[in-house]
Write an enzyme that holds these catalytic residues in place. Structure first.
Site, PDB file in Angstrom:
ATOM      1  N   ASN A 174     -63.856  11.308   8.464  1.00 39.87           N
ATOM      2  CA  ASN A 174     -62.905  10.513   7.685  1.00 39.87           C
ATOM      3  C   ASN A 174     -63.027   9.044   8.089  1.00 39.87           C
ATOM      4  O   ASN A 174     -63.298   8.734   9.243  1.00 39.87           O
ATOM      5  CB  ASN A 174     -61.468  10.974   7.904  1.00 39.87           C
ATOM      6  CG  ASN A 174     -60.511  10.297   6.928  1.00 39.87           C
ATOM      7  OD1 ASN A 174     -60.558  10.572   5.725  1.00 39.87           O
ATOM      8  ND2 ASN A 174     -59.697   9.375   7.415  1.00 39.87           N
ATOM      9  N   TYR A 178     -56.635   1.619   9.398  1.00 35.08           N
ATOM     10  CA  TYR A 178     -55.356   1.704  10.104  1.00 35.08           C
ATOM     11  C   TYR A 178     -55.298   0.565  11.108  1.00 35.08           C
ATOM     12  O   TYR A 178     -56.156   0.468  11.983  1.00 35.08           O
ATOM     13  CB  TYR A 178     -55.231   3.035  10.859  1.00 35.08           C
ATOM     14  CG  TYR A 178     -55.768   4.260  10.127  1.00 35.08           C
ATOM     15  CD1 TYR A 178     -55.204   4.683   8.927  1.00 35.08           C
ATOM     16  CD2 TYR A 178     -56.825   4.998  10.656  1.00 35.08           C
ATOM     17  CE1 TYR A 178     -55.692   5.813   8.275  1.00 35.08           C
ATOM     18  CE2 TYR A 178     -57.314   6.127  10.012  1.00 35.08           C
ATOM     19  CZ  TYR A 178     -56.750   6.529   8.815  1.00 35.08           C
ATOM     20  OH  TYR A 178     -57.238   7.645   8.185  1.00 35.08           O
ATOM     21  N   ARG A 179     -54.289  -0.272  10.972  1.00 32.35           N
ATOM     22  CA  ARG A 179     -54.203  -1.461  11.834  1.00 32.35           C
ATOM     23  C   ARG A 179     -54.150  -1.073  13.307  1.00 32.35           C
ATOM     24  O   ARG A 179     -53.677   0.016  13.675  1.00 32.35           O
ATOM     25  CB  ARG A 179     -52.965  -2.270  11.474  1.00 32.35           C
ATOM     26  CG  ARG A 179     -51.692  -1.568  11.917  1.00 32.35           C
ATOM     27  CD  ARG A 179     -50.475  -2.430  11.684  1.00 32.35           C
ATOM     28  NE  ARG A 179     -49.310  -1.800  12.252  1.00 32.35           N
ATOM     29  CZ  ARG A 179     -48.208  -1.498  11.559  1.00 32.35           C
ATOM     30  NH1 ARG A 179     -48.126  -1.781  10.270  1.00 32.35           N
ATOM     31  NH2 ARG A 179     -47.185  -0.938  12.159  1.00 32.35           N
ATOM     32  N   TRP A 192     -52.369   5.181  12.536  1.00 36.92           N
ATOM     33  CA  TRP A 192     -52.601   6.055  11.378  1.00 36.92           C
ATOM     34  C   TRP A 192     -51.293   6.747  11.065  1.00 36.92           C
ATOM     35  O   TRP A 192     -50.707   7.417  11.885  1.00 36.92           O
ATOM     36  CB  TRP A 192     -53.752   7.030  11.590  1.00 36.92           C
ATOM     37  CG  TRP A 192     -53.827   7.796  12.867  1.00 36.92           C
ATOM     38  CD1 TRP A 192     -52.830   8.461  13.509  1.00 36.92           C
ATOM     39  CD2 TRP A 192     -55.015   7.999  13.654  1.00 36.92           C
ATOM     40  NE1 TRP A 192     -53.302   9.067  14.627  1.00 36.92           N
ATOM     41  CE2 TRP A 192     -54.648   8.804  14.741  1.00 36.92           C
ATOM     42  CE3 TRP A 192     -56.356   7.597  13.511  1.00 36.92           C
ATOM     43  CZ2 TRP A 192     -55.572   9.211  15.707  1.00 36.92           C
ATOM     44  CZ3 TRP A 192     -57.257   8.009  14.468  1.00 36.92           C
ATOM     45  CH2 TRP A 192     -56.867   8.795  15.550  1.00 36.92           C
ATOM     46  N   GLY A 197     -55.686  10.635   6.999  1.00 34.73           N
ATOM     47  CA  GLY A 197     -56.783  11.453   7.504  1.00 34.73           C
ATOM     48  C   GLY A 197     -56.894  11.469   9.023  1.00 34.73           C
ATOM     49  O   GLY A 197     -57.024  12.532   9.643  1.00 34.73           O
ATOM     50  N   GLU A 240     -65.547   8.976   3.037  1.00 32.61           N
ATOM     51  CA  GLU A 240     -65.481   7.651   2.418  1.00 32.61           C
ATOM     52  C   GLU A 240     -66.854   6.978   2.369  1.00 32.61           C
ATOM     53  O   GLU A 240     -67.141   6.218   1.446  1.00 32.61           O
ATOM     54  CB  GLU A 240     -64.485   6.759   3.165  1.00 32.61           C
ATOM     55  CG  GLU A 240     -63.013   6.998   2.816  1.00 32.61           C
ATOM     56  CD  GLU A 240     -62.383   8.200   3.490  1.00 32.61           C
ATOM     57  OE1 GLU A 240     -63.063   8.881   4.282  1.00 32.61           O
ATOM     58  OE2 GLU A 240     -61.201   8.480   3.216  1.00 32.61           O
ATOM     59  N   ASP A 289     -45.411  -6.235   7.239  1.00 29.15           N
ATOM     60  CA  ASP A 289     -46.226  -5.289   6.471  1.00 29.15           C
ATOM     61  C   ASP A 289     -46.356  -5.637   4.990  1.00 29.15           C
ATOM     62  O   ASP A 289     -45.784  -6.615   4.519  1.00 29.15           O
ATOM     63  CB  ASP A 289     -45.658  -3.873   6.656  1.00 29.15           C
ATOM     64  CG  ASP A 289     -46.764  -2.888   6.978  1.00 29.15           C
ATOM     65  OD1 ASP A 289     -47.780  -2.894   6.259  1.00 29.15           O
ATOM     66  OD2 ASP A 289     -46.619  -2.120   7.938  1.00 29.15           O
TER      67      ASP A 289
HETATM   68  C1  LIG Z   1     -55.048  -4.075   4.494  1.00 29.57           C
HETATM   69  C2  LIG Z   1     -54.629  -2.647   4.634  1.00 29.57           C
HETATM   70  C3  LIG Z   1     -54.042  -2.209   5.809  1.00 29.57           C
HETATM   71  C4  LIG Z   1     -53.666  -0.881   5.965  1.00 29.57           C
HETATM   72  N1  LIG Z   1     -53.081  -0.493   7.140  1.00 29.57           N
HETATM   73  C5  LIG Z   1     -52.752   0.806   7.309  1.00 29.57           C
HETATM   74  C6  LIG Z   1     -52.196   1.256   8.539  1.00 29.57           C
HETATM   75  O1  LIG Z   1     -51.970   0.496   9.470  1.00 29.57           O
HETATM   76  N2  LIG Z   1     -51.910   2.579   8.662  1.00 29.57           N
HETATM   77  C7  LIG Z   1     -52.137   3.468   7.652  1.00 29.57           C
HETATM   78  O2  LIG Z   1     -51.878   4.646   7.832  1.00 29.57           O
HETATM   79  N3  LIG Z   1     -52.638   3.069   6.470  1.00 29.57           N
HETATM   80  C8  LIG Z   1     -52.953   1.759   6.281  1.00 29.57           C
HETATM   81  N4  LIG Z   1     -53.485   1.348   5.091  1.00 29.57           N
HETATM   82  C9  LIG Z   1     -53.663   2.317   4.003  1.00 29.57           C
HETATM   83  C10 LIG Z   1     -54.839   3.230   4.253  1.00 29.57           C
HETATM   84  O3  LIG Z   1     -55.976   2.512   4.595  1.00 29.57           O
HETATM   85  C11 LIG Z   1     -55.121   4.076   3.034  1.00 29.57           C
HETATM   86  O4  LIG Z   1     -54.006   4.917   2.840  1.00 29.57           O
HETATM   87  C12 LIG Z   1     -56.373   4.916   3.169  1.00 29.57           C
HETATM   88  O5  LIG Z   1     -56.526   5.637   1.999  1.00 29.57           O
HETATM   89  C13 LIG Z   1     -56.302   5.857   4.318  1.00 29.57           C
HETATM   90  O6  LIG Z   1     -57.449   6.656   4.339  1.00 29.57           O
HETATM   91  P1  LIG Z   1     -57.316   8.219   4.574  1.00 29.57           P
HETATM   92  O7  LIG Z   1     -56.674   8.770   3.341  1.00 29.57           O
HETATM   93  O8  LIG Z   1     -58.705   8.669   4.763  1.00 29.57           O
HETATM   94  O9  LIG Z   1     -56.480   8.409   5.778  1.00 29.57           O
HETATM   95  C14 LIG Z   1     -53.866   0.021   4.915  1.00 29.57           C
HETATM   96  C15 LIG Z   1     -54.452  -0.421   3.732  1.00 29.57           C
HETATM   97  C16 LIG Z   1     -54.832  -1.730   3.581  1.00 29.57           C
HETATM   98  C17 LIG Z   1     -55.451  -2.167   2.294  1.00 29.57           C
HETATM   99 MN   LIG Z   2     -59.888  10.033   3.774  1.00 31.88          MN
END
Ligand SMILES: Cc1cc2nc3c(=O)[nH]c(=O)nc-3n(C[C@H](O)[C@H](O)[C@H](O)COP(=O)(O)O)c2cc1C
Ligand SMILES: [Mn+2]
Length: 494
Positions: A174, A178-179, A192, A197, A240, A289
């Site tokens: 995955n 995630y910041r 996360w 994921g 991804e 945020d």
């Molecule tokens: C700039 C930006 C920052 C993000 N920061 C976070 C974060 O800190 N934690 C989080 O869970 N998702 C964050 N997201 C959203 C996830 O990246 C997004 O839900 C992504 O689909 C997660 O991938 P996954 O589904 O494989 O977990 C952020 C998105 C963007 C565009």
């Molecule tokens: Mn994913």
């Protein structure tokens, strides 16, 4: 041809006058945010800060900072190398049409089928630019211009990482954005959220009880499509990097990490290798945020670095979130356009959808449908609440197909006209976004659907439904003919 790396994209942006280099020294604490925010709000260019300065010691970092990279429709299109995002949506649609699913395949089973078609699988290569410098001993996050974004932020945050993990359950990869809050030179937070994921992989580590640590690799900066793929809400277990390969029509090249059993883009600028530990959970945040409010402090795993690999002269990529619209609105826009065909695959009645910036992605989603049976709008709402990406939709407004969902004025006008609130608004209870601050409990709250379609007799509405006021063509034509002679100016006055 796909961009081979971030630098190729930067050159393209410069040629298109979509990037501005900033030679002035600017603090990474707050100042870069204030500048970028103003530029973002004006839909201005990407910014390459060549002399980001540390607010601690006043020294200029040896690494430049790129921000607002994808912060406009044009740059999203340049990244995907299309003249319109609808071209990508069509490619997705074509692929789906080439392999008609047997029966009603859901999105989860469908996407891997799409991928099957392609030669887009990630390719493992021996080495790449990200291995120009390998630091196993003497490494520190202090070398990079990591920003403190907003005044009440709990610290400095890496805001656009591509966080790579492998599922302890089935070994699938995955990638998520995630910041990561910097705790010290070799430790960060790993934010996360519970539905994502990475968090699911971490839970499987716990469930399996075989070990306490899980490898994590974090890539910062890569070709723009790979970076974009990291933020895409893909179905669980769909890689991804594979999706990125499909979007850029060229496989993502990966290299093996030095200290963890994971692979990362060979063209990345910087890679942080390390692990999270079930026994090391720490307070993370607050952080300004994308809702425009601070997300509160909460507990997340700590990420321990074991190695940094990078280019000789890496570029650090950052982004800021905050009061909309910002760069992430345009990323969300890409998600909206690319996922529409997938949504339509399951719900052919969906004509179009729109997530206005003020709705910060999930607070407001407007959907137009071709209504065919009583209660159809309710069916669509419930289906959307069942989708992995859209399950958090706090307010869904369903309109008829003669409403342009991208024109919020038209939607507001027609929706407010067409609803009998007590009859047409429906509440459901379920999972909500972890950043949701109004729900009574974290992660669990209510959602609202508004059926703003015309009501039918079969839905119990037996009064006549009025026609929309539209001037006839004949009159319009006649007025067109005499218009110039009237000397009237109908351009809107400021
Ligand atoms: C700039 C930006 C920052 C993000 N920061 C976070 C974060 O800190 N934690 C989080 O869970 N998702 C964050 N997201 C959203 C996830 O990246 C997004 O839900 C992504 O689909 C997660 O991938 P996954 O589904 O494989 O977990 C952020 C998105 C963007 C565009
Ligand atoms: Mn994913």
């Amino acid at each position: 041809m796909a961009y081979n790396d971030l630098r190729e994209f930067i050159s393209r942006l410069e040629r298109e006058k979509e990037l501005k280099r900033i030679g002035v020294e600017v603090d990474v604490d707050l100042e870069i945010t204030e500048i970028t925010d103003r530029v973002s709000k004006a839909e201005g260019p990407a910014l390459l800060f060549e002399k980001p300065r540390s607010a601690i010691d006043g020294l200029v970092y040896p690494v430049p900072l790129l921000i607002n990279t994808l912060g406009s429709r044009k740059r999203i299109e340049l990244a995907l190398q299309v003249s319109s995002l609808d071209d990508v949506a069509r490619r997705i649609e074509d692929l789906l049409a080439m392999k008609p699913p047997e029966g009603l395949l859901d999105k989860v089973r469908m996407l891997p089928k799409v991928a099957e078609l392609g030669s887009f699988f990630p390719k493992t290569v021996k080495s790449g630019p990200v291995k120009e410098v390998i630091q196993r001993e003497d490494f520190s996050l202090a070398r990079f211009p990591i920003m403190k974004c907003w005044p009440q932020d709990g610290g400095r945050f890496i805001t656009w990482p591509m966080v790579v993990t492998r599922s302890p359950k089935n070994g699938r990869r995955n990638v998520g954005c995630y910041r990561m809050q910097v705790f010290d030179e070799r430790t960060t937070g790993m934010h996360w959220q519970i539905h994502k994921g990475g968090a699911e992989h971490f839970r499987w580590l716990d469930r399996q009880g075989k070990g306490r640590r899980m490898d994590v690799a974090v890539a910062i900066g890569a070709d723009p499509v790979t970076m974009l793929a990291g933020i895409m809400p893909l179905p669980e277990d769909l890689d991804e990097f594979l999706f990125a390969g499909f979007l850029r029509q060229k496989p993502v090249e990966l290299v093996r990490c030095e200290t963890v059993d994971l692979e990362v883009p060979a063209n990345a600028e910087i890679v942080l290798e390390g692990y999270v530990d079930l026994d090391d959970i720490r307070a993370e945040g607050p952080f300004g945020d994308h809702t425009g409010f601070y997300s509160l402090q909460d507990n997340f795993p700590a990420f321990h670095l074991t190695c940094i690999t990078r280019r000789k002269n890496p570029i650090y990529v950052s982004t800021i979130v905050g009061p909309p619209p910002m760069e992430d609105f345009w990323m969300g826009f890409a998600v909206e356009r690319l996922f529409l065909p997938l949504m339509r695959q399951q719900m052919p009645e969906v004509v179009d959808m729109h997530m206005p910036a003020e709705g910060v992605f999930h607070n407001l989603i407007i959907v137009s449908i071709r209504k065919s049976y009583p209660g159809h709008a309710r069916k669509v709402m419930n289906a959307i609440w069942g989708l992995p990406g859209a399950m958090f939709s706090k307010c869904i407004v369903v309109v008829d197909d003669d409403v342009n969902v991208h024109d919020v004025r038209e939607v507001t006008w027609k929706a407010f006209n067409h609803i009998d609130p007590e009859r047409d608004i429906q509440f459901v209870v379920g999972p909500v976004d972890q950043l949701e601050h109004a729900s009574r409990l974290p992660n669990f709250g209510s959602k609202m659907g508004v059926d703003a379609t015309r009501k039918w007799p079969s839905e119990g509405f037996t009064r006549p439904w009025p026609d929309e006021i539209i001037m006839n063509e004949e009159t319009k034509k006649r007025v067109d003919e005499i218009w110039k002679g009237l000397g009237l100016d109908t351009s809107r006055r400021g």
